[in-house]
Design a protein around this motif. Structure first.
Motif, PDB file in Angstrom:
ATOM      1  N   ALA A 225       1.135  -1.005  -0.320  1.00 45.00           N
ATOM      2  CA  ALA A 225       0.044   0.281   0.039  1.00 45.00           C
ATOM      3  C   ALA A 225       0.602   1.333  -0.285  1.00 45.00           C
ATOM      4  O   ALA A 225       0.246   2.060  -0.752  1.00 45.00           O
ATOM      5  CB  ALA A 225      -0.533   0.146   0.951  1.00 45.00           C
ATOM      6  N   SER A 226       2.654   1.155   0.566  1.00 51.38           N
ATOM      7  CA  SER A 226       2.888   2.553   0.570  1.00 51.38           C
ATOM      8  C   SER A 226       3.505   2.685  -0.735  1.00 51.38           C
ATOM      9  O   SER A 226       3.285   4.095  -1.637  1.00 51.38           O
ATOM     10  CB  SER A 226       4.411   1.969   1.903  1.00 51.38           C
ATOM     11  OG  SER A 226       3.454   2.122   2.617  1.00 51.38           O
TER      12      SER A 226
ATOM     13  N   ALA B 184      -7.939   9.938  -5.587  1.00 51.83           N
ATOM     14  CA  ALA B 184      -8.509   9.159  -5.122  1.00 51.83           C
ATOM     15  C   ALA B 184      -8.082   8.159  -5.154  1.00 51.83           C
ATOM     16  O   ALA B 184      -7.803   7.326  -4.231  1.00 51.83           O
ATOM     17  CB  ALA B 184      -9.278   9.355  -6.379  1.00 51.83           C
ATOM     18  N   TRP B 185      -7.180   7.992  -5.858  1.00 52.99           N
ATOM     19  CA  TRP B 185      -5.279   6.994  -6.042  1.00 52.99           C
ATOM     20  C   TRP B 185      -4.677   6.763  -4.321  1.00 52.99           C
ATOM     21  O   TRP B 185      -4.483   5.832  -4.248  1.00 52.99           O
ATOM     22  CB  TRP B 185      -4.644   7.250  -6.814  1.00 52.99           C
ATOM     23  CG  TRP B 185      -3.666   6.404  -6.888  1.00 52.99           C
ATOM     24  CD1 TRP B 185      -3.250   4.725  -6.265  1.00 52.99           C
ATOM     25  CD2 TRP B 185      -2.848   5.989  -8.314  1.00 52.99           C
ATOM     26  NE1 TRP B 185      -2.232   4.488  -7.043  1.00 52.99           N
ATOM     27  CE2 TRP B 185      -1.455   5.137  -8.268  1.00 52.99           C
ATOM     28  CE3 TRP B 185      -2.812   6.698  -9.380  1.00 52.99           C
ATOM     29  CZ2 TRP B 185      -1.135   4.430  -9.204  1.00 52.99           C
ATOM     30  CZ3 TRP B 185      -1.965   6.576  -9.978  1.00 52.99           C
ATOM     31  CH2 TRP B 185      -0.946   4.771 -10.800  1.00 52.99           C
ATOM     32  N   LEU B 186      -4.219   7.996  -3.694  1.00 52.69           N
ATOM     33  CA  LEU B 186      -3.123   8.004  -2.728  1.00 52.69           C
ATOM     34  C   LEU B 186      -4.376   7.778  -1.733  1.00 52.69           C
ATOM     35  O   LEU B 186      -4.077   7.283  -0.959  1.00 52.69           O
ATOM     36  CB  LEU B 186      -3.032   9.649  -2.994  1.00 52.69           C
ATOM     37  CG  LEU B 186      -2.441  10.162  -1.801  1.00 52.69           C
ATOM     38  CD1 LEU B 186      -1.098   9.654  -1.456  1.00 52.69           C
ATOM     39  CD2 LEU B 186      -1.784  11.628  -1.299  1.00 52.69           C
ATOM     40  N   VAL B 187      -5.640   8.788  -1.512  1.00 54.48           N
ATOM     41  CA  VAL B 187      -6.537   8.135  -0.412  1.00 54.48           C
ATOM     42  C   VAL B 187      -6.623   6.150  -0.326  1.00 54.48           C
ATOM     43  O   VAL B 187      -7.105   6.237   0.670  1.00 54.48           O
ATOM     44  CB  VAL B 187      -8.020   8.163  -1.025  1.00 54.48           C
ATOM     45  CG1 VAL B 187      -8.997   8.309  -0.034  1.00 54.48           C
ATOM     46  CG2 VAL B 187      -7.927  10.663  -0.628  1.00 54.48           C
ATOM     47  N   ALA B 188      -7.358   5.841  -1.185  1.00 55.44           N
ATOM     48  CA  ALA B 188      -6.876   4.301  -1.331  1.00 55.44           C
ATOM     49  C   ALA B 188      -5.937   3.797  -1.258  1.00 55.44           C
ATOM     50  O   ALA B 188      -5.637   2.994  -0.523  1.00 55.44           O
ATOM     51  CB  ALA B 188      -7.420   4.157  -2.865  1.00 55.44           C
TER      52      ALA B 188
ATOM     53  N   GLN C 274      -3.335   0.939   3.645  1.00 58.85           N
ATOM     54  CA  GLN C 274      -2.284   0.891   4.545  1.00 58.85           C
ATOM     55  C   GLN C 274      -2.607   1.021   6.301  1.00 58.85           C
ATOM     56  O   GLN C 274      -2.431   0.365   6.753  1.00 58.85           O
ATOM     57  CB  GLN C 274      -2.320   2.054   4.855  1.00 58.85           C
ATOM     58  CG  GLN C 274       0.187   2.780   3.937  1.00 58.85           C
ATOM     59  CD  GLN C 274       0.196   3.895   3.516  1.00 58.85           C
ATOM     60  OE1 GLN C 274       0.008   5.036   4.350  1.00 58.85           O
ATOM     61  NE2 GLN C 274       2.025   3.730   4.281  1.00 58.85           N
ATOM     62  N   GLY C 275      -3.945   1.535   5.896  1.00 60.25           N
ATOM     63  CA  GLY C 275      -4.637   1.702   7.824  1.00 60.25           C
ATOM     64  C   GLY C 275      -5.049   0.139   7.285  1.00 60.25           C
ATOM     65  O   GLY C 275      -4.974  -0.596   8.677  1.00 60.25           O
TER      66      GLY C 275
ATOM     67  N   PHE D  11       7.498   5.924   0.560  1.00 59.19           N
ATOM     68  CA  PHE D  11       8.269   4.990  -0.769  1.00 59.19           C
ATOM     69  C   PHE D  11       9.096   4.579   1.016  1.00 59.19           C
ATOM     70  O   PHE D  11       9.526   3.330   0.795  1.00 59.19           O
ATOM     71  CB  PHE D  11       9.302   5.609  -1.186  1.00 59.19           C
ATOM     72  CG  PHE D  11       8.503   5.910  -2.774  1.00 59.19           C
ATOM     73  CD1 PHE D  11       7.782   5.002  -3.353  1.00 59.19           C
ATOM     74  CD2 PHE D  11       8.642   6.878  -3.807  1.00 59.19           C
ATOM     75  CE1 PHE D  11       6.555   5.079  -4.568  1.00 59.19           C
ATOM     76  CE2 PHE D  11       8.146   6.809  -4.775  1.00 59.19           C
ATOM     77  CZ  PHE D  11       7.494   5.914  -4.644  1.00 59.19           C
ATOM     78  N   VAL D  12       9.581   5.379   1.589  1.00 57.63           N
ATOM     79  CA  VAL D  12      10.558   4.878   2.513  1.00 57.63           C
ATOM     80  C   VAL D  12      10.066   3.273   3.424  1.00 57.63           C
ATOM     81  O   VAL D  12      10.785   2.605   4.123  1.00 57.63           O
ATOM     82  CB  VAL D  12      10.159   5.880   3.781  1.00 57.63           C
ATOM     83  CG1 VAL D  12       9.142   5.524   4.941  1.00 57.63           C
ATOM     84  CG2 VAL D  12      12.560   5.295   4.518  1.00 57.63           C
ATOM     85  N   ASN D  13       8.757   3.100   3.452  1.00 57.20           N
ATOM     86  CA  ASN D  13       8.075   1.807   4.545  1.00 57.20           C
ATOM     87  C   ASN D  13       8.064   0.876   3.941  1.00 57.20           C
ATOM     88  O   ASN D  13       8.751  -0.191   3.510  1.00 57.20           O
ATOM     89  CB  ASN D  13       6.633   2.322   4.234  1.00 57.20           C
ATOM     90  CG  ASN D  13       5.676   2.929   5.214  1.00 57.20           C
ATOM     91  OD1 ASN D  13       7.270   3.306   6.138  1.00 57.20           O
ATOM     92  ND2 ASN D  13       5.746   3.955   5.344  1.00 57.20           N
ATOM     93  N   VAL D  14       8.676   0.973   2.301  1.00 56.43           N
ATOM     94  CA  VAL D  14       8.579  -0.019   0.934  1.00 56.43           C
ATOM     95  C   VAL D  14      10.694  -0.762   1.347  1.00 56.43           C
ATOM     96  O   VAL D  14      10.447  -2.600   1.750  1.00 56.43           O
ATOM     97  CB  VAL D  14       9.080   0.371   0.192  1.00 56.43           C
ATOM     98  CG1 VAL D  14       9.015  -1.036  -0.957  1.00 56.43           C
ATOM     99  CG2 VAL D  14       7.447   0.546  -0.426  1.00 56.43           C
TER     100      VAL D  14
END
Length: 488
Positions: A100-101, A111-115, A120-121, A181-184
């Motif tokens: 998701a990140s 819409a893409w970012l909110v989804a 992520q949640g 991206f840092v989460n990847v």
């Protein structure tokens, strides 16, 4: 910190020569990633708005989509570890969160970012309870468990406090996409480490039809509706149907959930869990502390940036002393709770934080950071550190291994719902004071009004922190319900 959790687990670990401290490292790193992401995105919101041309509502939903999915699914996510195996659920949570990140970092539209933030949640709701249940089932010796919880609590607290600084550095150096991206790479490293280090465990159910689906649906939709109504109050009146409607629906669904659980053959949440006084009291403390302390970070960010004129990076740096204090007091708490049990710290910690919040409410607009903000922010954060370990200890001590995920999910849910309610309610209090002083609740309009506007904003934030201090102090009273002789 090398105590064996179970005979089967001991044998498997000996055959694979995996040190027991690896569970602590993996669980703490995952907790840091999830908690960091709650605040790291906030400082990148202006850049997101410019790049993707986000609407005002879209900007709010970048934050709220994560909060809704996270709070709504925490209880189910915590129970999933008990039912399907903690290692399996942990890996699923890491993969969902990391993917998701990645998708969010590639977003080309609102819409893409909110989804992606909602996804992520979902990953965070699965992952966060798993980190705590892994520790409580691995480190069964009270002293070793207290040390493990101390590290876990300090790392998680540091993640929340450092979000603004890390977000500011990444956004200024690489753009807003870097905060996602840092989460990847962290997620990839966690998958590899967890696959090697964690013990699988035998799932309690193997088919979805064995799961309490009616109860799962009722509690998930109920929590989601409740939190949706609460966060909607940030932009609407508390008397608005769009606030009262979801809140009423949430309460009704949670009442239905209780009725379903009473009749379920294999309930998602055995109601007998609420007969454990220590666990129930710990969740009450978590709810009240969450209300006050989530608001502390929220209001302090606004004070530093809206009132004192700091940029995001300067605000993040200003939080470093508080973050360091939190880490120190969490470490101290892990030693004290092993000797004296959680009750004393659950009384003292909220009172210390309440004193810090009350002190902050007396600060003058634009006053010196060193003379007016440094000491009280350290005091407020230090109280948080004193509370985190005993909260986890009281909420999970004496809980059988097959309910460890449930206990973790309940604790996280109480804290998250408390935070959502606290920010919404105390923001309303702050806005009312600002409006009374200046005739507007808009932070932008108040700031445009010059010195008078800044003073009105500061007065509102001060009142919000003062009310937050009262709420946190009430947590100390609830903590008196924790049995006096209970150990970690």
């Amino acid at each position: 910190m090398t105590t064996a959790p179970q005979r089967a687990s001991t044998g498997e670990r000996q055959r694979r020569a995996v040190p027991y401290w690896t569970t602590l490292v993996v669980a703490s790193a995952a907790q840091f990633m999830v908690i960091l992401d709650v605040s790291i995105v906030n400082v990148a919101l202006p850049s997101m708005r410019t790049d993707l041309d986000l609407s005002t509502a879209g900007l709010q939903w970048v934050v709220n989509a994560y909060s809704l999915a996270f709070a709504g699914l925490l209880l189910l996510g915590g129970r999933a570890g008990d039912l399907f195996g903690r290692k399996r659920v942990f890996l699923v949570g890491v993969v969902v969160f990391s993917l998701a990140s990645l998708v969010g970092g590639l977003a080309q539209s609102e819409a893409w970012l909110v989804a992606a933030r909602a996804a992520q949640g979902v990953g965070g709701a699965v992952l966060a309870p798993a980190t705590l249940s892994l520790l409580t089932t691995t480190y069964t010796d009270p002293a070793h468990r207290a040390k493990a919880l101390g590290v876990w609590g300090a790392v998680g607290g540091a993640g929340g406090a450092m979000g603004g600084l890390v977000g500011g550095l990444l956004t200024q150096g690489f753009g807003w996409r870097a905060v996602l991206f840092v989460n990847v790479p962290i997620g990839v490293a966690l998958v590899v480490a967890a696959a090697w280090a964690l013990v699988g465990g035998r799932p309690a159910v193997t088919r979805l039809r064995e799961l309490d689906l009616p109860g799962s649906l009722a509690v998930t939709l109920g929590l989601t509706a409740l939190v949706y109504g609460v966060v909607s109050s940030e932009t609407r009146s508390w008397t608005s149907p769009l606030v009262l409607g979801p809140v009423a629906l949430g309460v009704a669904l949670l009442a239905l959930f209780v009725a379903v659980e009473k009749r379920a053959a294999r309930p998602l949440v055995p109601l007998a869990v609420f007969r454990r006084r220590a666990q129930t009291a710990a969740n009450g403390v978590a709810l009240l502390v969450g209300m006050g302390m989530f608001s502390f970070w929220f209001f302090m960010s606004l004070v530093l940036q809206r009132v004192n004129g700091y940029d995001a990076l300067q605000a993040g740096l200003a939080f470093l002393p508080a973050s360091a204090t939190l880490v120190v007091t969490s470490t101290l708490a892990s030693r004290l709770v092993a000797r004296h049990g959680p009750r004393t710290l659950l009384v003292v910690g909220p009172l210390v934080s309440a004193a810090g919040l009350a002190w902050l409410s007396t600060a003058d607009p634009g006053g010196s950071y060193a003379s007016q903000l440094l000491a009280p922010t350290m005091l407020a954060a230090g109280g948080i550190g004193l509370v985190m370990v005993p909260l986890a200890s009281a909420a999970t001590a004496g809980v059988p291994p097959h309910e460890a995920g449930l206990a973790s999910g309940l604790l996280n849910t109480s804290r998250q719902v408390g935070g959502a309610v606290g920010i919404a309610v105390l923001s309303t209090v702050a806005a009312a004071v600002t409006a009374d002083r200046l005739g507007t609740t808009s932070a932008d309009a108040a700031a445009a009004a010059g010195a008078a506007g800044v003073e009105a904003l500061a007065a509102g934030y001060d009142r919000g922190m003062l009310v937050g201090a009262v709420v946190v102090a009430c947590a100390a009273l609830v903590a008196l319900l924790v049995p006096r002789g209970q150990k970690a």
